[in-house]
Design a protein around this motif. Structure first.
Motif: not given
Length: 299
Positions: A53-61
């Protein structure tokens, strides 16, 4: 080139979405703290759900990670057992970010990081079969499930270098361009350590204790032979300076140098590998070495 190797625990993989400090989708836990800082983790009761399981908590630019990139990360790893959920590794405990060579990591971590952008925070719950399998490192059991928090600070693609100028020092000549070549004279080497910045970059100055990303080549003076070079494969490497991890010459020559610089150094044995030499590279205890180093970045 390393005096000693301290390898981080590498793992991860899966997906969803969320914000730091909020429940991480199906993972049902909370991860707090600012990006790039040591995270706080509130584990739920019980073990994680089956599967990766994986979650992206913040998405960078920033740039997207690709195979053969060197990703610079801050990370924390726990055993998720529904009990103590003990910490098993952390870049924060090591005192500097870590370098993850994308495409050469454990399969789960590669799946978790490839395609993610610089500036992202990724969390991953990893079952044993997607982690170390039957031969885990010390501190991890074969049946342990793991949980990682990974903040992606930077990415350095294969082939990255600087368009640096050449120059000379103590008779050693270096060509300019993105892949400098060393030419060592037939004369005897100088007895003292010497270093010269051939091309001074405009980036942030390096500091002792930082992780420095480089391309480099090293030669043995007496044989005028290259014994190690990242330019052979093109993949940058990262080393911590100022704490004895690398040879004394690197600690002395690279501290305070702006990123984007090219540095040439003459390394007598006392500033290199000393009396033991480095047999794996054919370096004797009496050998003087020559290095040309491109400083790509420091973290």
């Amino acid at each position: 080139m390393l005096r000693r190797a301290v390898a981080p625990l590498l793992l991860a993989s899966l997906m969803a979405a969320g914000c730091t400090g909020e429940p991480a989708g199906s993972l049902e836990l909370k991860v707090g703290g600012a990006f790039g800082a040591r995270p706080t983790i509130a584990f739920p009761d019980g073990r994680p759900a089956a599967g990766l399981q994986v979650d992206e908590l913040a998405t960078g630019k920033g740039a997207r990670l690709k195979p053969d990139d060197v990703a610079i990360v801050q990370y924390t790893a726990h055993v998720w057992d529904g009990g103590q959920n003990r910490l098993v590794d952390s870049s924060f405990n090591r005192g500097a970010p870590a370098a993850f060579p994308v495409g050469e990591l454990l399969p789960g971590l590669d799946r978790a990081l490839q395609g993610r952008t610089v500036g992202s925070r990724v969390i991953a719950a990893i079952p044993p079969e997607q982690g170390f399998g039957p031969n885990p490192p010390r501190g991890v059991e074969p049946a342990d499930e793991l949980f990682y928090v990974v903040d992606i600070l930077g990415a350095h693609p294969k082939g990255t270098s600087i368009e640096g100028r050449g120059g000379s020092l103590a008779g050693v000549r270096v060509t300019g361009g993105t892949r400098p070549k060393l030419a060592v004279p037939t004369t005897a080497p100088p007895a003292r350590f010497a270093a010269k910045v051939l091309d001074r970059g405009s980036g942030r100055r390096t500091q002792a204790g930082q992780l420095v990303v480089v391309q480099y080549a090293g030669a043995i003076w007496s044989r005028r032979r290259i014994f190690d070079a990242t330019w052979t494969t093109g993949q940058p490497k990262a080393f911590r300076i100022g704490d004895g991890t690398v040879i004394k010459a690197w600690d002395k020559a690279l501290a305070g140098v702006p990123a984007g610089s090219r540095v040439l150094m003459i390394v007598p044995p006392s500033y290199g590998y000393g009396a033991p030499g480095h047999p794996a590279y054919g370096i004797k205890g009496s050998d003087t070495l020559v290095f040309v180093v491109d400083v790509l970045a420091a973290y």
